[in-house]
Design a protein around this motif. Structure first.
Motif, PDB file in Angstrom:
ATOM      1  N   TYR A  40       0.861  -1.168   0.000  1.00 24.49           N
ATOM      2  CA  TYR A  40       0.000   0.000   0.000  1.00 24.49           C
ATOM      3  C   TYR A  40       0.902   1.223   0.000  1.00 24.49           C
ATOM      4  O   TYR A  40       2.100   1.136   0.309  1.00 24.49           O
ATOM      5  N   ARG A  41       0.329   2.370  -0.339  1.00 28.96           N
ATOM      6  CA  ARG A  41       1.117   3.601  -0.280  1.00 28.96           C
ATOM      7  C   ARG A  41       0.253   4.747   0.244  1.00 28.96           C
ATOM      8  O   ARG A  41      -0.969   4.718   0.124  1.00 28.96           O
ATOM      9  N   GLN A  42       0.952   5.706   0.813  1.00 27.76           N
ATOM     10  CA  GLN A  42       0.272   6.886   1.328  1.00 27.76           C
ATOM     11  C   GLN A  42       1.082   8.116   0.964  1.00 27.76           C
ATOM     12  O   GLN A  42       2.221   8.284   1.432  1.00 27.76           O
ATOM     13  N   ALA A  43       0.485   8.940   0.134  1.00 25.15           N
ATOM     14  CA  ALA A  43       1.104  10.209  -0.235  1.00 25.15           C
ATOM     15  C   ALA A  43       0.727  11.270   0.787  1.00 25.15           C
ATOM     16  O   ALA A  43      -0.274  11.139   1.503  1.00 25.15           O
ATOM     17  N   LEU A  44       1.501  12.320   0.834  1.00 27.40           N
ATOM     18  CA  LEU A  44       1.265  13.398   1.801  1.00 27.40           C
ATOM     19  C   LEU A  44      -0.130  13.966   1.629  1.00 27.40           C
ATOM     20  O   LEU A  44      -0.518  14.364   0.521  1.00 27.40           O
ATOM     21  N   GLY A  45      -0.905  13.976   2.686  1.00 30.65           N
ATOM     22  CA  GLY A  45      -2.244  14.538   2.648  1.00 30.65           C
ATOM     23  C   GLY A  45      -3.309  13.650   2.036  1.00 30.65           C
ATOM     24  O   GLY A  45      -4.450  14.091   1.864  1.00 30.65           O
ATOM     25  N   LYS A  46      -2.939  12.426   1.712  1.00 32.60           N
ATOM     26  CA  LYS A  46      -3.908  11.509   1.094  1.00 32.60           C
ATOM     27  C   LYS A  46      -4.080  10.259   1.938  1.00 32.60           C
ATOM     28  O   LYS A  46      -3.276   9.967   2.819  1.00 32.60           O
ATOM     29  N   GLU A  47      -5.131   9.505   1.644  1.00 33.42           N
ATOM     30  CA  GLU A  47      -5.379   8.275   2.358  1.00 33.42           C
ATOM     31  C   GLU A  47      -4.487   7.155   1.810  1.00 33.42           C
ATOM     32  O   GLU A  47      -4.043   7.197   0.662  1.00 33.42           O
ATOM     33  N   ARG A  48      -4.273   6.162   2.644  1.00 28.70           N
ATOM     34  CA  ARG A  48      -3.504   5.001   2.221  1.00 28.70           C
ATOM     35  C   ARG A  48      -4.307   4.236   1.161  1.00 28.70           C
ATOM     36  O   ARG A  48      -5.528   4.047   1.305  1.00 28.70           O
ATOM     37  N   GLU A  49      -3.632   3.786   0.111  1.00 30.31           N
ATOM     38  CA  GLU A  49      -4.314   3.091  -0.972  1.00 30.31           C
ATOM     39  C   GLU A  49      -3.564   1.828  -1.373  1.00 30.31           C
ATOM     40  O   GLU A  49      -2.342   1.726  -1.208  1.00 30.31           O
ATOM     41  N   LEU A  50      -4.320   0.885  -1.914  1.00 32.82           N
ATOM     42  CA  LEU A  50      -3.731  -0.352  -2.399  1.00 32.82           C
ATOM     43  C   LEU A  50      -2.861  -0.073  -3.619  1.00 32.82           C
ATOM     44  O   LEU A  50      -3.288   0.601  -4.555  1.00 32.82           O
ATOM     45  N   VAL A  51      -1.673  -0.643  -3.617  1.00 34.81           N
ATOM     46  CA  VAL A  51      -0.823  -0.634  -4.799  1.00 34.81           C
ATOM     47  C   VAL A  51      -0.948  -1.990  -5.507  1.00 34.81           C
ATOM     48  O   VAL A  51      -1.299  -2.064  -6.673  1.00 34.81           O
ATOM     49  N   ALA A  52      -0.669  -3.049  -4.767  1.00 35.29           N
ATOM     50  CA  ALA A  52      -0.759  -4.400  -5.332  1.00 35.29           C
ATOM     51  C   ALA A  52      -0.757  -5.415  -4.203  1.00 35.29           C
ATOM     52  O   ALA A  52      -0.175  -5.172  -3.145  1.00 35.29           O
ATOM     53  N   LYS A  53      -1.415  -6.540  -4.433  1.00 32.13           N
ATOM     54  CA  LYS A  53      -1.377  -7.624  -3.469  1.00 32.13           C
ATOM     55  C   LYS A  53      -1.407  -8.953  -4.189  1.00 32.13           C
ATOM     56  O   LYS A  53      -1.826  -9.044  -5.352  1.00 32.13           O
ATOM     57  N   ILE A  54      -0.961  -9.989  -3.487  1.00 30.82           N
ATOM     58  CA  ILE A  54      -0.937 -11.330  -4.046  1.00 30.82           C
ATOM     59  C   ILE A  54      -1.453 -12.285  -2.983  1.00 30.82           C
ATOM     60  O   ILE A  54      -1.075 -12.202  -1.817  1.00 30.82           O
ATOM     61  N   ILE A  55      -2.362 -13.155  -3.388  1.00 28.48           N
ATOM     62  CA  ILE A  55      -3.010 -14.032  -2.414  1.00 28.48           C
ATOM     63  C   ILE A  55      -2.491 -15.460  -2.526  1.00 28.48           C
ATOM     64  O   ILE A  55      -1.610 -15.740  -3.335  1.00 28.48           O
ATOM     65  N   ALA A  56      -3.067 -16.338  -1.718  1.00 31.18           N
ATOM     66  CA  ALA A  56      -2.546 -17.687  -1.572  1.00 31.18           C
ATOM     67  C   ALA A  56      -2.394 -18.436  -2.888  1.00 31.18           C
ATOM     68  O   ALA A  56      -1.385 -19.116  -3.113  1.00 31.18           O
ATOM     69  N   ASN A  57      -3.389 -18.307  -3.764  1.00 33.77           N
ATOM     70  CA  ASN A  57      -3.328 -19.078  -5.018  1.00 33.77           C
ATOM     71  C   ASN A  57      -2.495 -18.390  -6.098  1.00 33.77           C
ATOM     72  O   ASN A  57      -2.441 -18.858  -7.228  1.00 33.77           O
ATOM     73  N   GLY A  58      -1.876 -17.273  -5.748  1.00 37.66           N
ATOM     74  CA  GLY A  58      -1.040 -16.566  -6.695  1.00 37.66           C
ATOM     75  C   GLY A  58      -1.737 -15.468  -7.460  1.00 37.66           C
ATOM     76  O   GLY A  58      -1.103 -14.745  -8.225  1.00 37.66           O
ATOM     77  N   SER A  59      -3.037 -15.330  -7.261  1.00 40.12           N
ATOM     78  CA  SER A  59      -3.757 -14.252  -7.935  1.00 40.12           C
ATOM     79  C   SER A  59      -3.286 -12.901  -7.432  1.00 40.12           C
ATOM     80  O   SER A  59      -2.885 -12.764  -6.265  1.00 40.12           O
ATOM     81  N   THR A  60      -3.335 -11.924  -8.317  1.00 44.00           N
ATOM     82  CA  THR A  60      -2.865 -10.587  -7.975  1.00 44.00           C
ATOM     83  C   THR A  60      -3.959  -9.545  -8.211  1.00 44.00           C
ATOM     84  O   THR A  60      -4.890  -9.760  -8.990  1.00 44.00           O
ATOM     85  N   ALA A  61      -3.811  -8.440  -7.516  1.00 41.17           N
ATOM     86  CA  ALA A  61      -4.705  -7.299  -7.705  1.00 41.17           C
ATOM     87  C   ALA A  61      -3.862  -6.033  -7.655  1.00 41.17           C
ATOM     88  O   ALA A  61      -2.921  -5.953  -6.864  1.00 41.17           O
ATOM     89  N   TYR A  62      -4.217  -5.070  -8.496  1.00 41.34           N
ATOM     90  CA  TYR A  62      -3.459  -3.833  -8.593  1.00 41.34           C
ATOM     91  C   TYR A  62      -4.384  -2.621  -8.479  1.00 41.34           C
ATOM     92  O   TYR A  62      -5.541  -2.662  -8.920  1.00 41.34           O
ATOM     93  N   GLY A  63      -3.829  -1.534  -7.941  1.00 39.21           N
ATOM     94  CA  GLY A  63      -4.539  -0.277  -7.996  1.00 39.21           C
ATOM     95  C   GLY A  63      -4.571   0.209  -9.436  1.00 39.21           C
ATOM     96  O   GLY A  63      -3.639  -0.052 -10.219  1.00 39.21           O
ATOM     97  N   ASP A  64      -5.628   0.919  -9.805  1.00 37.99           N
ATOM     98  CA  ASP A  64      -5.802   1.337 -11.197  1.00 37.99           C
ATOM     99  C   ASP A  64      -4.633   2.186 -11.708  1.00 37.99           C
ATOM    100  O   ASP A  64      -4.234   2.073 -12.869  1.00 37.99           O
ATOM    101  N   SER A  65      -4.084   3.001 -10.848  1.00 38.78           N
ATOM    102  CA  SER A  65      -3.057   3.944 -11.301  1.00 38.78           C
ATOM    103  C   SER A  65      -1.710   3.283 -11.586  1.00 38.78           C
ATOM    104  O   SER A  65      -0.844   3.906 -12.194  1.00 38.78           O
ATOM    105  N   VAL A  66      -1.522   2.037 -11.165  1.00 35.09           N
ATOM    106  CA  VAL A  66      -0.216   1.384 -11.374  1.00 35.09           C
ATOM    107  C   VAL A  66      -0.286   0.219 -12.351  1.00 35.09           C
ATOM    108  O   VAL A  66       0.752  -0.362 -12.690  1.00 35.09           O
ATOM    109  N   LYS A  67      -1.473  -0.115 -12.804  1.00 32.63           N
ATOM    110  CA  LYS A  67      -1.609  -1.244 -13.731  1.00 32.63           C
ATOM    111  C   LYS A  67      -0.772  -1.019 -14.977  1.00 32.63           C
ATOM    112  O   LYS A  67      -0.776   0.072 -15.555  1.00 32.63           O
ATOM    113  N   GLY A  68      -0.054  -2.062 -15.358  1.00 30.72           N
ATOM    114  CA  GLY A  68       0.788  -1.971 -16.545  1.00 30.72           C
ATOM    115  C   GLY A  68       2.175  -1.423 -16.276  1.00 30.72           C
ATOM    116  O   GLY A  68       3.059  -1.497 -17.143  1.00 30.72           O
TER     117      GLY A  68
END
Length: 120
Positions: A40-68
């Motif tokens: 996760y990341r938190q910029a100055l003055g902003k809320e913490r947001e998901l960047v990317a995560k990976i779960i048990a089966n290997g599936s991944t999820a990304y925040g929209d702004s970092v996809k690609g």
């Protein structure tokens, strides 16, 4: 008590790359058998947001702004996650936090955070 140790932050110019690492310690069971790990990341003055995560089966999820541009990977035996960040932009400047979400135990752990600064 799980401890998360992060490394790899720093300062780069726009268009550059960085790789973050996070390794969990003091866990009696595999993190990935209990939940997920991610960033996760938190910029100055902003809320913490998901960047990317990976779960048990290997599936991944990304925040929209970092996809690609960002890629998360893991080492199951080491209980570690890595974040390859390419084509960094000034808006990626933030403190990046490693997260271990042990959903099966209803526990969440955070690293101390590592600063990423991107200059234009």
């Amino acid at each position: 008590q799980v401890q998360l140790e992060e490394s790899g932050g720093g300062s780069v110019q726009a268009g550059g790359s960085l790789r973050l690492s996070c390794e969990a310690s003091r866990s009696s069971r595999s993190i990935f058998s209990l939940g997920s790990m991610g960033w996760y990341r938190q910029a100055l003055g902003k809320e913490r947001e998901l960047v990317a995560k990976i779960i048990a089966n290997g599936s991944t999820a990304y925040g929209d702004s970092v996809k690609g541009r960002f890629t998360i990977s893991r080492h199951k035996v080491k209980d570690a996650v890595y974040l390859q960040m390419n084509n960094l932009q000034p808006e990626d400047t933030a403190i990046y936090y490693c997260n271990a979400d042990l959903s099966r135990l209803s526990r969440t752990y955070w690293g101390q955070g590592t600063q990423v600064t991107v200059s234009s």
